[in-house]
Design an enzyme around this catalytic site. Sequence first.
Site, short mmCIF file in Angstrom:
data_model
loop_
_atom_site.label_atom_id
_atom_site.label_comp_id
_atom_site.label_asym_id
_atom_site.label_seq_id
_atom_site.Cartn_x
_atom_site.Cartn_y
_atom_site.Cartn_z
CE1 TYR A 174 -3.85 2.39 0.62
CE2 TYR A 174 -2.47 3.12 2.58
CZ TYR A 174 -3.75 3.44 1.76
OH TYR A 174 -4.39 4.38 1.75
NE ARG A 232 -2.48 5.34 12.82
CZ ARG A 232 -1.37 4.78 13.35
NH1 ARG A 232 -0.44 5.51 14.15
NH2 ARG A 232 -0.82 3.48 12.90
CG ASN A 259 -11.58 -3.37 14.42
OD1 ASN A 259 -12.38 -3.56 13.36
ND2 ASN A 259 -10.44 -3.81 14.62
#
Length: 321
Positions: free
Chosen positions: A156, A222, A201
């Site tokens: 990725y 994050r 999640n």
Amino acid sequence: MNRSDQTAIVTGAAGFVGSHLCDSLLKMGYTVYGIDNFITGQAKNIDHLESNGNFHFIKADVSQPAAKYLPAGLSPDVVFHLASPASPPRYQAHPVETYLVNSIGTHYLLQHLKEHAPQARFVFASTSETYGDPAEHPQVEGYWGNVNPNGVRSCYDEAKRLGETICGVHARDFGMDVRIVRIFNTYGPRMDLADGRIIPNFIRQAMDSEPLTIYGDGSQTRSFCYVSDLVAGIVLMGTLEDLAGETINLGNPNEEHTALATAELVKKAFDKPELEIIFKDLPGDDPTRRKPDISKARQVLGWSPQVSFAEGLRRVRESLN
Ligand code: NAD
Ligand code: UDP
């Protein structure tokens, strides 16, 4: 501004971000060609556009040459290339598809435009993952990153970096109007709650009254951006003049949270303070921290995020009722 005389192509149109981008462009008056092969997207994200006469959906693999799936003679004003698995578990489950769509998919689209619509703007959805596990914090566009070229995330992040290279070649060497957005962690309605990312999640776990899973010790950070803020930035990147060759971070630096703090904030937003937190192994090459420097977006696009994390989570919860 009304864009009813303009045509946009959105690859990844049935995905989380792509479907919101289609909605925004249609509201602005664009005729939109949405392309998707549903590898990670969901038809339900674009079902509401079925009766919209300005929306044309094409089921196709964007890693194929564009002439194979784009209608002959279609000359778009702007192309947004968002097609790519985006969640770590999903792109690691589809590594070949992931590196192909970001590399050769980008190459084929730009080569097609070079021949058939050389004036078109092209916006490539890159990622904060191009910074890898960043040695600089916050991350500015000029930082080259700290990426493992052969790690579990490389299908990725290295593919996005090659995608950026391909964009740079077409901007510099062929004079095309190519722009790059480096997108930081984004959440909002239409996220796939099964895609394994942290917010989906935690939300799924909160809704099912299950323990929230923290990977590692939960100290990694994050920065979370609400989807309408992100899409507003992407639209500006595709519509403003004089941005050829530019790369711009889009994300919310005001909402940098550790994984542990994120769990607490989701529990609060979903009224589940009693839920347990359990610790699991940290996945390989997991970046320790991530926060965008958005000075350039503020200055060049006049853009900054407006939606707080608490408000964004409230809107997601409302959308799930
Ligand atoms: P998503 O998985 O929900 O959407 C991606 C879409 O692309 C899916 O509908 C998928 O089916 C489609 N797709 C993938 N490969 C394809 C191919 N070969 N041909 C046609 N369609 C294909 O992911 P998202 O979160 O909406 O991400 C959209 C873009 O933004 C991606 O390029 C991603 O890398 C980038 N991005 C997203 C985030 C985020 O936090 N959501 C962060 C950084 C970058
Ligand atoms: N993470 C976590 N619990 C989860 C899912 C993810 O602690 O259930 C962590 C993950 O290890 C990473 C961060 O949350 O440090 C963000 O992960 P995500 O998959 O959302 O995206 P990334 O930013 O890593 O691409």
